[in-house]
Design a protein around this motif. Structure first.
Motif, mmCIF file in Angstrom:
data_model
loop_
_atom_site.group_PDB
_atom_site.id
_atom_site.type_symbol
_atom_site.label_atom_id
_atom_site.label_comp_id
_atom_site.label_asym_id
_atom_site.label_seq_id
_atom_site.Cartn_x
_atom_site.Cartn_y
_atom_site.Cartn_z
ATOM 1 N N ASP A 289 0.842 -1.212 0.000
ATOM 2 C CA ASP A 289 0.000 0.000 0.000
ATOM 3 C C ASP A 289 0.868 1.249 0.000
ATOM 4 O O ASP A 289 0.615 2.188 -0.763
ATOM 5 C CB ASP A 289 -0.931 -0.030 1.204
ATOM 6 N N ASP A 290 1.889 1.284 0.831
ATOM 7 C CA ASP A 290 2.786 2.443 0.889
ATOM 8 C C ASP A 290 3.463 2.699 -0.454
ATOM 9 O O ASP A 290 3.770 3.842 -0.797
ATOM 10 C CB ASP A 290 3.850 2.266 1.971
ATOM 11 N N ALA A 291 3.710 1.628 -1.209
ATOM 12 C CA ALA A 291 4.348 1.755 -2.524
ATOM 13 C C ALA A 291 3.337 2.063 -3.630
ATOM 14 O O ALA A 291 3.705 2.149 -4.804
ATOM 15 C CB ALA A 291 5.094 0.470 -2.855
ATOM 16 N N ASP A 292 2.062 2.229 -3.253
ATOM 17 C CA ASP A 292 0.974 2.508 -4.206
ATOM 18 C C ASP A 292 0.792 1.403 -5.240
ATOM 19 O O ASP A 292 0.405 1.655 -6.378
ATOM 20 C CB ASP A 292 1.186 3.856 -4.914
ATOM 21 N N VAL A 293 1.047 0.166 -4.819
ATOM 22 C CA VAL A 293 0.832 -0.984 -5.701
ATOM 23 C C VAL A 293 -0.536 -1.599 -5.427
ATOM 24 O O VAL A 293 -1.193 -2.082 -6.331
ATOM 25 C CB VAL A 293 1.969 -2.017 -5.543
ATOM 26 N N VAL A 294 -0.970 -1.571 -4.173
ATOM 27 C CA VAL A 294 -2.325 -1.994 -3.822
ATOM 28 C C VAL A 294 -2.960 -0.916 -2.965
ATOM 29 O O VAL A 294 -2.265 -0.056 -2.412
ATOM 30 C CB VAL A 294 -2.367 -3.345 -3.038
ATOM 31 N N GLU A 295 -4.275 -0.996 -2.848
ATOM 32 C CA GLU A 295 -4.987 -0.165 -1.883
ATOM 33 C C GLU A 295 -5.498 -1.116 -0.810
ATOM 34 O O GLU A 295 -6.261 -2.045 -1.109
ATOM 35 C CB GLU A 295 -6.164 0.568 -2.526
ATOM 36 N N PHE A 296 -5.031 -0.914 0.393
ATOM 37 C CA PHE A 296 -5.410 -1.763 1.526
ATOM 38 C C PHE A 296 -6.345 -0.956 2.410
ATOM 39 O O PHE A 296 -5.913 -0.098 3.166
ATOM 40 C CB PHE A 296 -4.161 -2.211 2.278
ATOM 41 N N ASP A 297 -7.641 -1.223 2.288
ATOM 42 C CA ASP A 297 -8.652 -0.535 3.077
ATOM 43 C C ASP A 297 -8.878 -1.332 4.356
ATOM 44 O O ASP A 297 -9.640 -2.294 4.376
ATOM 45 C CB ASP A 297 -9.948 -0.403 2.277
#
Length: 116
Positions: free
Chosen positions: A69-77
């Protein structure tokens, strides 16, 4: 190569260095709309990695998903418990290489040096 390209490669290789993170991305690439509830993702990744889902859940929740998520590869809600992957070009190319490497076709075409 420019420093930016090298930095992008380094960051991507670091993200994909862990088999659990690769498995997360492989599972999400094939998920409808690239999204899964956390529990379904944990089960699929545990199966892919041959790990206990209960033990894996904590590692994914606390370490691997936040890193992706921090790397903007996934969105972890975290609130909704949903993880979403929206195609990342460099990650996609690297994952394609991983799939090619694992394929039976690649294995038949490889030549391993003979041991002496």
């Amino acid at each position: 190569m420019t420093d930016d390209v090298d930095d992008d490669l380094d960051a991507t290789f670091e993200l994909l260095a862990d088999r659990r993170r690769r498995a997360v991305l492989q599972v999400l690439r094939t998920a409808p709309r690239g999204a899964l509830e956390l529990s379904a993702l944990v089960d699929a990744v545990a199966t892919e990695c041959g790990e206990d889902p209960d033990a894996l859940a904590s590692a994914l929740h606390e370490r691997h998903l936040p890193k992706l998520d921090d790397a903007d590869v996934v969105e972890f809600d975290r609130e909704d418990g949903v993880v979403t992957y929206d195609s990342h070009p460099l990650v996609e190319r690297c994952l394609d290489v991983v799939q090619s490497y694992r394929s039976d076709e690649w294995m038949r075409g490889s030549s391993k040096p003979e041991s002496k």
